[in-house]
Design a protein around this motif. Structure first.
Motif, PDB file in Angstrom:
ATOM      1  N   THR A 106     -13.045  36.235 -30.777  1.00  0.00           N
ATOM      2  CA  THR A 106     -13.049  36.956 -29.788  1.00  0.00           C
ATOM      3  C   THR A 106     -13.222  36.370 -28.359  1.00  0.00           C
ATOM      4  O   THR A 106     -14.347  35.544 -28.227  1.00  0.00           O
ATOM      5  CB  THR A 106     -14.204  38.158 -29.832  1.00  0.00           C
ATOM      6  OG1 THR A 106     -14.057  38.838 -30.961  1.00  0.00           O
ATOM      7  CG2 THR A 106     -14.323  38.959 -28.541  1.00  0.00           C
ATOM      8  N   HIS A 124      -9.182  40.017 -28.666  1.00  0.00           N
ATOM      9  CA  HIS A 124      -9.582  39.848 -30.335  1.00  0.00           C
ATOM     10  C   HIS A 124      -8.426  39.384 -31.042  1.00  0.00           C
ATOM     11  O   HIS A 124      -7.556  39.986 -31.332  1.00  0.00           O
ATOM     12  CB  HIS A 124     -10.143  41.219 -30.557  1.00  0.00           C
ATOM     13  CG  HIS A 124     -10.576  41.063 -32.037  1.00  0.00           C
ATOM     14  ND1 HIS A 124     -11.848  40.232 -32.399  1.00  0.00           N
ATOM     15  CD2 HIS A 124     -10.079  41.490 -33.219  1.00  0.00           C
ATOM     16  CE1 HIS A 124     -12.086  40.420 -33.759  1.00  0.00           C
ATOM     17  NE2 HIS A 124     -10.859  41.150 -34.235  1.00  0.00           N
ATOM     18  N   LYS A 126      -6.618  38.153 -34.252  1.00  0.00           N
ATOM     19  CA  LYS A 126      -6.340  38.482 -35.665  1.00  0.00           C
ATOM     20  C   LYS A 126      -6.403  37.385 -36.552  1.00  0.00           C
ATOM     21  O   LYS A 126      -6.042  36.378 -36.273  1.00  0.00           O
ATOM     22  CB  LYS A 126      -5.207  39.687 -36.021  1.00  0.00           C
ATOM     23  CG  LYS A 126      -5.275  40.814 -35.193  1.00  0.00           C
ATOM     24  CD  LYS A 126      -6.336  41.690 -35.547  1.00  0.00           C
ATOM     25  CE  LYS A 126      -6.473  42.802 -34.909  1.00  0.00           C
ATOM     26  NZ  LYS A 126      -5.087  43.663 -35.142  1.00  0.00           N
ATOM     27  N   TYR A 129      -3.038  35.442 -36.397  1.00  0.00           N
ATOM     28  CA  TYR A 129      -2.557  35.142 -34.876  1.00  0.00           C
ATOM     29  C   TYR A 129      -1.825  33.596 -35.037  1.00  0.00           C
ATOM     30  O   TYR A 129      -2.269  32.789 -35.963  1.00  0.00           O
ATOM     31  CB  TYR A 129      -3.879  34.832 -34.001  1.00  0.00           C
ATOM     32  CG  TYR A 129      -3.677  34.395 -32.655  1.00  0.00           C
ATOM     33  CD1 TYR A 129      -3.164  34.957 -31.782  1.00  0.00           C
ATOM     34  CD2 TYR A 129      -3.726  32.977 -32.620  1.00  0.00           C
ATOM     35  CE1 TYR A 129      -2.856  34.586 -30.616  1.00  0.00           C
ATOM     36  CE2 TYR A 129      -3.329  32.491 -31.157  1.00  0.00           C
ATOM     37  CZ  TYR A 129      -2.937  33.126 -30.279  1.00  0.00           C
ATOM     38  OH  TYR A 129      -2.736  32.875 -28.981  1.00  0.00           O
ATOM     39  N   GLU A 135      -5.685  42.089 -30.122  1.00  0.00           N
ATOM     40  CA  GLU A 135      -6.333  43.333 -29.575  1.00  0.00           C
ATOM     41  C   GLU A 135      -6.709  42.894 -28.352  1.00  0.00           C
ATOM     42  O   GLU A 135      -7.642  42.068 -28.192  1.00  0.00           O
ATOM     43  CB  GLU A 135      -7.150  44.046 -30.321  1.00  0.00           C
ATOM     44  CG  GLU A 135      -6.500  44.428 -31.787  1.00  0.00           C
ATOM     45  CD  GLU A 135      -7.770  45.247 -32.507  1.00  0.00           C
ATOM     46  OE1 GLU A 135      -9.079  45.293 -31.902  1.00  0.00           O
ATOM     47  OE2 GLU A 135      -7.422  45.864 -33.587  1.00  0.00           O
ATOM     48  N   CYS A 136      -6.227  43.533 -27.151  1.00  0.00           N
ATOM     49  CA  CYS A 136      -6.740  43.299 -25.784  1.00  0.00           C
ATOM     50  C   CYS A 136      -7.519  44.507 -25.266  1.00  0.00           C
ATOM     51  O   CYS A 136      -6.974  45.760 -25.367  1.00  0.00           O
ATOM     52  CB  CYS A 136      -5.444  42.804 -24.853  1.00  0.00           C
ATOM     53  SG  CYS A 136      -4.798  41.472 -25.673  1.00  0.00           S
ATOM     54  N   SER A 137      -8.421  44.515 -24.526  1.00  0.00           N
ATOM     55  CA  SER A 137      -9.147  45.489 -23.714  1.00  0.00           C
ATOM     56  C   SER A 137      -9.777  45.015 -22.393  1.00  0.00           C
ATOM     57  O   SER A 137      -9.894  43.876 -22.159  1.00  0.00           O
ATOM     58  CB  SER A 137     -10.218  46.097 -24.557  1.00  0.00           C
ATOM     59  OG  SER A 137     -11.319  45.010 -24.692  1.00  0.00           O
TER      60      SER A 137
END
Length: 416
Positions: A106, A124, A126, A129, A135-137
């Motif tokens: 992360t 984030h 995986k 990867y 995962e992006c926020s």
């Protein structure tokens, strides 16, 4: 060694897997750790298994899935994974990295838009990867959609994020002007993802604006809040001057011209003059809510929290309740009739009347000050009809003076 035991809550001993007598599962701490996240599945299987053997087989399958998932999470990544990640961070720039966890999974990246506003992108990674997309926020008013391929790197995510920030520059400029030049009542500490502002207009009157991130200079959604004798003139001006809206001007300047007012600002007014306490709990902020219900009697004008007023009216023997609506009097002047919706109810109206006839039930909802919705339900056929109308055209009185006795309906199906 891990252990598990089933018991019947009625007898306390022995399994009793029947629908009328559900069982409980007791296990050691090791199994509790392993089954974390699978509690609902175990509970469902425990309730629906016909006998103990069936449940044990179901539990075995659940444990196998949990063990496999746990091993995948704990599997060490190859050294090249970390070397690739470090190389990508070096290419991106270490000054862009705010933090990274001990698992190197992360990352928090910082980015500044052209106006210098700081934004944080959380990525984030995986286990697979870069084959599997991360995962992006971020705190944004629009969804963060990242285009990813197995050949993509962190820099491609970061550049897409910068492009999105650039497209939202005008939106944040509009809200920054509102935050700097007006008294914002809600939210108390707005984030970059917030699109709404409730700003003070005067004592016991405010306006909630909801700005469209894609079209920030267009007329926003407007909701005037306060006592009716204060809100009505503003609403009339808004409806009459809406055609004067100029997309080339700022939202704040347009609102001044359309409403023909000057908004109180930090340079002209103290914010404390707009922070009226609730007349029931004697506090201004109730968790995140502020008083938004005001007595319509000009001689009173006492503000209340919606939740406080609703609970107060429910506790009075003189109040009446229908569905999620409650009818009562102002706690201060005892003259103004309140019609209040439950804060957690599903109706959106402010007023409701129910008329029960022999063959038809009619509900009247005042959805807002310019629209009344009538819902007629026929008990025999189960058919429901709806009719919306402008109360100003149908009734000379204001919506606050509606009474069930003044409403007359005719049904073509029932003959009147």
């Amino acid at each position: 060694m891990p252990s598990v035991r089933c018991s019947c809550p009625r007898t306390g001993t022995g399994p009793c897997l029947t629908a009328s007598s559900p069982c409980r599962l007791h296990c050691c701490w090791r199994l509790k750790q392993l089954l974390r996240g699978y509690q609902n599945v175990v509970k469902q299987r425990l309730q629906h298994s016909s006998d103990l053997l069936t449940f044990v087989l179901e539990l075995k399958t659940i444990l196998e899935v949990a063990m496999k998932s746990r091993m995948e999470r704990r599997a060490p990544l190859p050294p090249q994974h970390y070397s690739t990640l470090i190389s990508e961070l070096e290419s991106l720039g270490w000054d862009k990295l705010l933090s990274i966890d001990t698992q190197f999974s992360t990352l928090k990246l910082r980015a500044n838009d052209r106006s210098g506003r700081l934004h944080v992108l959380t990525v984030h990674l995986k286990p697979k990867y870069p084959t599997e997309a991360p995962e992006c926020s971020a705190d944004l008013p629009v969804p963060l959609i990242i285009t990813w391929t197995p050949q993509s790197i962190l820099a491609s995510i970061y550049n897409q994020f910068l492009a999105l920030l650039e497209s939202l520059e005008e939106f944040w400029a509009v809200l920054d002007e509102i935050d700097e030049r007006t008294w914002v009542l809600e939210p108390e500490k707005p984030t970059r993802g917030e699109t709404a502002r409730r700003i003070a207009i005067g004592n016991n009157v405010s306006m909630k604006l909801n700005v469209d991130p894609q079209h920030p200079r267009m007329l926003p959604e407007c909701l005037l809040l306060g006592a009716e004798h204060l809100v009505t003139p503003l609403r009339n001006k808004l409806n009459a001057n809406m055609h004067l809206w100029n997309p080339e001007s700022s939202v704040l300047q347009n609102m001044k011209e359309v409403l023909e007012i000057e908004f109180p600002s930090p340079t002209t007014h103290e914010k404390s003059s707009f922070l009226a306490e609730c007349g029931i709990c004697y506090s201004y902020r109730l968790e995140s809510a502020i008083p938004d219900q005001v007595c319509n009697d000009p001689r009173c004008g006492q503000p209340f929290h919606q939740e406080c007023l609703y609970e107060w009216l429910r506790g009075l023997p003189s109040s009446r309740q229908s569905f999620s609506m409650v009818f009562g009097e102002c706690p201060y002047c005892s003259k103004v009739c309140y019609t209040l919706q439950c804060p957690h109810g599903q109706f959106t109206g402010h007023m409701e009347f129910c008329i029960f006839q022999a063959k038809m039930t009619i509900h009247c909802f005042v959805l807002h000050f310019n629209c009344v919705l009538f819902v007629a339900h026929y008990s025999k056929s189960g058919h429901t009809e709806t009719l919306s109308m402008d109360p100003a055209e149908q009734f000379p009185q204001s919506s606050a003076s509606f009474a069930p006795s003044s409403l007359r309906f005719k049904s073509k199906q029932q003959g009147g």
